[in-house]
Design an enzyme around this catalytic site. Structure first.
Site, short mmCIF file in Angstrom:
data_model
loop_
_atom_site.label_atom_id
_atom_site.label_comp_id
_atom_site.label_asym_id
_atom_site.label_seq_id
_atom_site.Cartn_x
_atom_site.Cartn_y
_atom_site.Cartn_z
N ALA A 22 0.79 -1.22 0.00
CA ALA A 22 0.00 0.00 0.00
C ALA A 22 0.83 1.28 0.00
O ALA A 22 0.26 2.38 0.00
CB ALA A 22 -0.94 -0.01 1.20
N ASN A 75 1.52 -3.64 7.96
CA ASN A 75 2.33 -4.21 6.88
C ASN A 75 3.24 -3.18 6.24
O ASN A 75 4.38 -3.47 5.88
CB ASN A 75 1.43 -4.84 5.83
CG ASN A 75 0.75 -6.08 6.35
OD1 ASN A 75 1.38 -7.11 6.52
ND2 ASN A 75 -0.54 -5.98 6.64
N HIS A 131 -0.58 7.63 5.04
CA HIS A 131 0.75 7.29 5.54
C HIS A 131 1.71 8.39 5.13
O HIS A 131 1.73 8.79 3.95
CB HIS A 131 1.28 5.99 4.92
CG HIS A 131 0.40 4.80 5.13
ND1 HIS A 131 0.26 4.17 6.35
CD2 HIS A 131 -0.37 4.10 4.27
CE1 HIS A 131 -0.56 3.14 6.22
NE2 HIS A 131 -0.97 3.07 4.98
N1 LIG Z 1 1.64 -5.23 2.21
C1 LIG Z 1 0.62 -4.40 2.35
O1 LIG Z 1 0.73 -3.20 2.13
C2 LIG Z 1 -0.71 -4.95 2.79
C3 LIG Z 1 -1.84 -4.16 2.66
C4 LIG Z 1 -3.05 -4.69 3.07
C5 LIG Z 1 -3.12 -5.97 3.61
N2 LIG Z 1 -1.98 -6.71 3.74
C6 LIG Z 1 -2.01 -8.06 4.30
O2 LIG Z 1 -2.38 -8.95 3.25
C7 LIG Z 1 -3.05 -10.09 3.81
C8 LIG Z 1 -4.38 -10.29 3.11
O3 LIG Z 1 -5.21 -9.16 3.32
P1 LIG Z 1 -6.78 -9.20 2.97
O4 LIG Z 1 -7.31 -7.86 3.27
O5 LIG Z 1 -6.97 -9.78 1.62
O6 LIG Z 1 -7.29 -10.24 4.07
P2 LIG Z 1 -8.69 -11.02 4.11
O7 LIG Z 1 -8.92 -11.36 5.52
O8 LIG Z 1 -9.73 -10.26 3.37
O9 LIG Z 1 -8.40 -12.35 3.26
C9 LIG Z 1 -7.55 -13.39 3.72
C10 LIG Z 1 -8.01 -14.69 3.07
O10 LIG Z 1 -7.04 -15.70 3.38
C11 LIG Z 1 -7.72 -16.88 3.81
N3 LIG Z 1 -6.84 -17.58 4.75
C12 LIG Z 1 -6.51 -17.20 6.00
N4 LIG Z 1 -5.63 -18.06 6.55
C13 LIG Z 1 -5.40 -19.00 5.60
C14 LIG Z 1 -4.57 -20.13 5.54
N5 LIG Z 1 -3.81 -20.50 6.59
N6 LIG Z 1 -4.57 -20.88 4.42
C15 LIG Z 1 -5.33 -20.53 3.35
N7 LIG Z 1 -6.14 -19.45 3.35
C16 LIG Z 1 -6.17 -18.69 4.45
C17 LIG Z 1 -9.02 -16.41 4.46
O11 LIG Z 1 -10.01 -17.41 4.42
C18 LIG Z 1 -9.36 -15.19 3.59
O12 LIG Z 1 -10.20 -15.53 2.51
C19 LIG Z 1 -3.19 -9.79 5.32
O13 LIG Z 1 -2.12 -10.41 6.02
C20 LIG Z 1 -3.04 -8.29 5.39
O14 LIG Z 1 -2.56 -7.88 6.65
C21 LIG Z 1 -0.79 -6.23 3.31
#
Ligand SMILES: NC(=O)c1ccc[n+]([C@@H]2O[C@H](COP(=O)([O-])OP(=O)(O)OC[C@H]3O[C@@H](n4cnc5c(N)ncnc54)[C@H](O)[C@@H]3O)[C@@H](O)[C@H]2O)c1
Length: 259
Positions: free
Chosen positions: A111, A180, A210
């Site tokens: 992000a 993150n 941010h």
């Molecule tokens: N790098 C960045 O800037 C940034 C920005 C936003 C979110 N994120 C991270 O990205 C990740 C995903 O975010 P999101 O908003 O899509 O989350 P979300 O909760 O909407 O989706 C996560 C999905 O993963 C599945 N899941 C969870 N644990 C699992 C496992 N062990 N095996 C298989 N599937 C599994 C869930 O069922 C869900 O469908 C999170 O860790 C979030 O913190 C990173």
């Protein structure tokens, strides 16, 4: 064709899956989706099935998923594109994933951005100070472990409430879904223990803001980002999914590249 497997089909993963299936990135094919809960036409039941048809695996499922499957992906020879970067605040996981042999470890910029200029600056001389201030809609920062008065101010107050001021490593531990970007900044620059993080909940905020500041011999930098929330998850910026698509596109190594 680059074959992409996806772990996690939530807010970020579902957009990545939809866009790849619609041919948004040339030369890339979505081959498998692994999610514990969410169904998808390409859903597979285990990691072996996913790994057998993936050259690159996108992890967009959370800290636990990266801990459970990250090593297996690299050791199977597939590149691993990590989205849950905050999980790498765990020193053991960071060390294990970095030393695994096989596919490459790719850290999605997610992000925020600007790491290219900060890394160039570090080649000229050390960065003395690196900090990030994140201001989010108040409800997105409320946590059950917070003091009752803080939660009340986040829920019903009219002024911004600072909920954290400290090193990035601690921010990642306390706010795993919301820190993150601090992790990415840490890994790209001076590390989790030297990046200062301030987080505030603002009842008036609709977007996530941010501001990154850094200074050193090369100069002084201030980078600001204001991201709309994902429609499916107020804790995730909508642009994060498109950052994954951009990273996959760049991995295709086109003849013109922003490096
Ligand atoms: N790098 C960045 O800037 C940034 C920005 C936003 C979110 N994120 C991270 O990205 C990740 C995903 O975010 P999101 O908003 O899509 O989350 P979300 O909760 O909407 O989706 C996560 C999905 O993963 C599945 N899941 C969870 N644990 C699992 C496992 N062990 N095996 C298989 N599937 C599994 C869930 O069922 C869900 O469908 C999170 O860790 C979030 O913190 C990173």
């Amino acid at each position: 064709m680059l074959r992409v497997g996806l772990i996690g089909c939530g807010s970020i993963g579902s957009v990545v899956a939809r866009e790849l299936s619609q041919g948004a990135v040339d030369g890339v094919e979505l081959t498998a989706v692994f999610d514990l809960v969410v169904d998808h036409p390409l859903r597979v039941q285990d990691m072996d099935s996913l790994l057998s048809c993936s050259d690159l695996v996108v992890e967009a499922a959370g800290h636990e998923a990266l801990r459970n499957y990250g090593m297996a992906v690299r050791e199977a020879g597939a590149d691993l594109l990590v989205v849950s970067i905050g999980a790498l605040a765990d020193e053991d996981l960071e060390a294990d994933l970095k030393k695994a042999e096989g596919g490459r470890l790719l850290l999605c910029t997610g992000a925020i951005g600007g790491f290219d200029i900060l890394r160039a600056a570090m080649l000229l001389g050390p960065l003395d100070e690196v900090a990030i201030t994140s201001t989010k809609p108040a409800a997105a920062l409320s946590r059950p472990w917070m003091d009752g008065a803080v939660r009340e101010a986040l829920a019903r107050g009219s002024a911004p409430v600072t909920v954290f001021d400290g090193p990035a490593r601690q921010a990642c531990a306390l706010f795993p879904e919301s820190a993150n970007v601090t992790a990415t900044l840490s890994l790209a620059t001076v590390g989790f223990d030297r990046v200062r993080v301030q987080m505030a909940g603002d009842p008036a905020a609709v977007r996530v803001r941010h501001v990154v500041t850094a200074s050193g011999r090369a100069g002084a930098y201030e980078l600001s980002f204001e991201n709309a929330a994902s429609p499916g998850n107020p804790r995730t910026s909508a642009v994060a999914a498109y950052s994954v698509l951009r990273a996959i596109g760049d991995r295709r190594a086109p003849s013109v590249s922003f490096l």
